[in-house]
Design an enzyme around this catalytic site. Structure first.
Site, short mmCIF file in Angstrom:
data_model
loop_
_atom_site.label_atom_id
_atom_site.label_comp_id
_atom_site.label_asym_id
_atom_site.label_seq_id
_atom_site.Cartn_x
_atom_site.Cartn_y
_atom_site.Cartn_z
N SER B 159 43.11 43.20 34.88
CA SER B 159 42.35 43.80 33.79
C SER B 159 43.11 45.02 33.26
O SER B 159 44.28 44.89 32.89
CB SER B 159 40.95 44.15 34.30
OG SER B 159 40.08 44.41 33.24
N ARG B 229 27.15 50.29 31.76
CA ARG B 229 27.62 49.45 32.86
C ARG B 229 26.98 48.06 32.80
O ARG B 229 27.65 47.05 33.05
CB ARG B 229 27.30 50.11 34.20
CG ARG B 229 27.61 49.29 35.41
CD ARG B 229 29.09 48.99 35.52
NE ARG B 229 29.43 48.46 36.85
CZ ARG B 229 30.65 48.13 37.23
NH1 ARG B 229 31.65 48.24 36.38
NH2 ARG B 229 30.88 47.67 38.43
N ASP B 325 37.37 33.28 32.29
CA ASP B 325 37.42 34.68 31.87
C ASP B 325 37.34 34.73 30.35
O ASP B 325 38.27 34.32 29.66
CB ASP B 325 38.73 35.29 32.36
CG ASP B 325 38.86 36.78 32.04
OD1 ASP B 325 38.03 37.32 31.28
OD2 ASP B 325 39.80 37.41 32.56
N HIS B 358 35.82 36.99 34.48
CA HIS B 358 36.86 38.02 34.58
C HIS B 358 36.96 38.58 35.99
O HIS B 358 38.05 38.90 36.48
CB HIS B 358 36.53 39.13 33.57
CG HIS B 358 37.56 40.20 33.50
ND1 HIS B 358 38.87 39.96 33.14
CD2 HIS B 358 37.50 41.54 33.76
CE1 HIS B 358 39.56 41.10 33.16
NE2 HIS B 358 38.75 42.06 33.54
N ASP B 359 35.82 38.73 36.65
CA ASP B 359 35.78 39.32 38.00
C ASP B 359 36.53 38.48 39.04
O ASP B 359 36.70 38.94 40.17
CB ASP B 359 34.33 39.49 38.46
CG ASP B 359 33.84 40.92 38.26
OD1 ASP B 359 34.64 41.76 37.80
OD2 ASP B 359 32.67 41.19 38.58
#
Lengths: 394, 394
Positions: B159, B229, B325, B358-359
């Protein structure tokens, strides 16, 4: 000078119509509350024919309203489907009688959390009962009763409007000759619930929300509502559309400012979307309507099997999705089509190629418009509607 | 009882190391400001070999820090790449010397907006200069100087960490033997800027943000930061992952409550993500670091042609992306690979099939880990690193 004179409109009642419903017979909501009387704000276009067989109910989306083809009374912008309504257009006002009402829980005239709770003399705020898509549809059915219409020729709508279309077809199959759910789903996905929750938390985090009592306090949670709108707005577009429209273009400058101003056009655009939204929308309405969408799960409401929702239906369906819509992707529409096929329903399914994302249903998409026209023409022939109803009016 | 005794750790310096840099020679930031001295918090694992050829610089992501494989000092959770660090693991501490520093602008020990501006004796707040990915990399290079290392065996990160990897490879090609940008991009997309802008606006909308001066005022914009967040967290996952993990499951109840509590598990999960984040992260750091990512555009910094960034490079690259992602989609990695191919660089490209979004770069993805190990082994052979360095330490 009236609004009619300044902005062309196809409607003779540009500021909308209003009716009180449920005074004698309150509406029993899904949460168990009996609500009534309620005010319903609506708009009509075209004329109802003699046998009342040409009515189309248009269902609006989350932040939409009944100003389908009239200038919005607050923003003065053209109605959200202006391009589709009028003589010879997709929703041909020479042929069809169009109805659209502000949803229950809304903030444009139909009873919602910003209105007065007659028991307390104060705005409802969070005392307003939590509503569902089914409740919205029950209210619309009462309006259709009021207009003396037994069967709607068509129920049509995009996004949350499409959820209402599906709920109509399930609840009142005999009253829906044809149905067009657009960019919709039979249930709200986990990701969509998540995005709604972010918006609600943004509103509730604003101290001016005052635990929902901002109207009593003379405040408005504009900052929280603007953030909610910004987050949601991203989901209405597509990455390719954002890239094409803005890319990394800077806002009226040659270089970045090394600061937190809106350096990029996309930032400026989003901020504008947020700040203009708060002028026309009520924060509590946003909470209630997003909640109604989250709760929507047509399979769960029908024994866990989506096909059960449509068993025995004689409604003609046209299900429409858009390739770049990631909020209500084609897979959701396909699930509806599979359920309809499973009960041998009459269903067309059209996936429109578009890079405009979820918002495509509100935008200039000729293939989409041609699809609507074609389906309506076919359904009208089956319904026995004449090619043209009198355009002269009564 | 020290943290070392309660939680197993592979590091002899579990609370991290710290160094002051730039006292004599301030760091010239891209915005033009000369910044120094600055504190840099970092962590190392394993031992530097005699010829200083086995150092791997790990670059952390937006909300990461240098606690790569140690328990986080605030949350006590295992480090973000704990599973990958240790003897015989992907980043084999018997073989490599790992370095990770908290980025410039961060809030875990490296100088950032929450620290004291020595000129005023007050926290920097918004007087802190706006930083870039390039500035972060300049500071890391000073740290690498301080450690006496000329050339890094590898620079790796996911990232925003991957953005730093690319910037390292462009700025200091001779100092980067190999580079692994993971789930990254050579520029931040319009959609990603938009999501960051939502987060920033959520923070700035919180009255407790106090125009950035919350520390002076003894306040913290926890509500705004939590909303930021939550919005960001959705983008780190994938729709299939959310669907699998939560679907429309209700939270400890059989039926919806017809209210605004967290009825759905996904709501509860998101709220938890928001509320725990504010304990460990500074709101102004969030503004500065998201801004640095937005500004990143390696092509623009190199005459508009991405390939220019890598012309003449001898670095060995392994570019990694994940199929699900949507924040840094494979197309972004592919653009980097095309640019590297255009200058005949030594590049491997691996798209890992994963539904974790993405994680995925932080999660248990065996194929991903095998890819890293394989590439590092090959690069180590080319670099002439022995199969095992002494694990006994000094």
């Amino acid at each position: 000078m009236s609004l009619n004179e300044t902005v062309p409109t196809v409607s003779p009642n540009a500021l909308g119509l209003k009716v009180e419903l449920g005074r004698d017979r309150p509406i029993r909501l899904d949460c168990g509350v009996e609500l009534g009387p309620i005010q319903v704000a609506y708009q009509t276009y075209g004329s109802l024919n003699a046998d009342k067989s040409n009515a189309i109910l248009i269902c609006h989306a989350l932040t939409g309203d009944h100003y389908v083809a009239d200038p919005h009374p607050i923003t003065a912008k053209p109605g959200w489907w202006s391009e589709l309504v009028g003589p010879g257009r997709v929703f041909d006002t020479d042929r069809y009688f169009l109805i659209c009402s502000n949803v229950l829980g809304g903030c444009m005239g139909t009873t919602g959390p910003m209105d007065e709770n007659q028991e307390t003399g104060q705005p409802w705020g969070l005392d307003f009962p939590v509503i569902t898509i089914g409740d919205m549809v029950k209210v619309q059915a009462r309006l259709v009763d009021h207009l003396g219409i037994d069967q709607l020729f068509c129920v049509v709508g995009g996004s949350m409007g499409g959820m209402q279309v599906l709920k109509w077809a399930q609840t009142y199959p005999e009253r829906v000759f044809s149905a067009i759910p657009i960019a919709a789903a039979a249930r709200h996905s986990a990701q969509n619930i998540a995005f709604h929750e972010v918006g609600r938390q943004a509103i509730m985090a604003d101290p001016d929300w005052c635990d929902g009592n901002y109207l009593k306090e003379g405040k408005r949670p504009h900052r929280g509502l603007a953030v909610a709108r910004m987050a949601a707005h991203i989901t209405y577009l597509s990455e390719p559309a954002l890239h094409q429209k803005f890319g990394r273009n800077l806002q009226n400058r040659d270089t970045v400012t090394y600061g937190f101003d809106a350096d990029f056009q996309v930032e400026s655009y989003l901020r504008h979307q947020g700040s203009t939204f708060v002028d026309r929308f009520d924060a509590n309405s946003y909470l209630y309507i997003t909640r109604a969408m989250d709760y929507f799960d047509l399979a769960a409401e029908n024994g866990g099997v989506l096909a059960n929702a449509f068993r025995g239906t004689r409604t003609r369906f046209c299900v429409v999705s858009f390739t770049s819509d990631w909020l209500f992707p084609t897979s959701e529409s396909r699930a509806v089509v599979h359920a309809l096929n499973a009960v041998a329903a009459n269903v067309s399914f059209v996936e429109i190629k578009s890079d405009k994302g979820h918002d495509a249903f509100l935008l200039d998409e000729p293939e989409f418009h041609a699809t609507l026209t074609g389906f309506l023409d076919g359904a009208a022939a089956h319904r026995g509607l004449p090619r043209q109803t009198s355009g002269a009016g009564p």
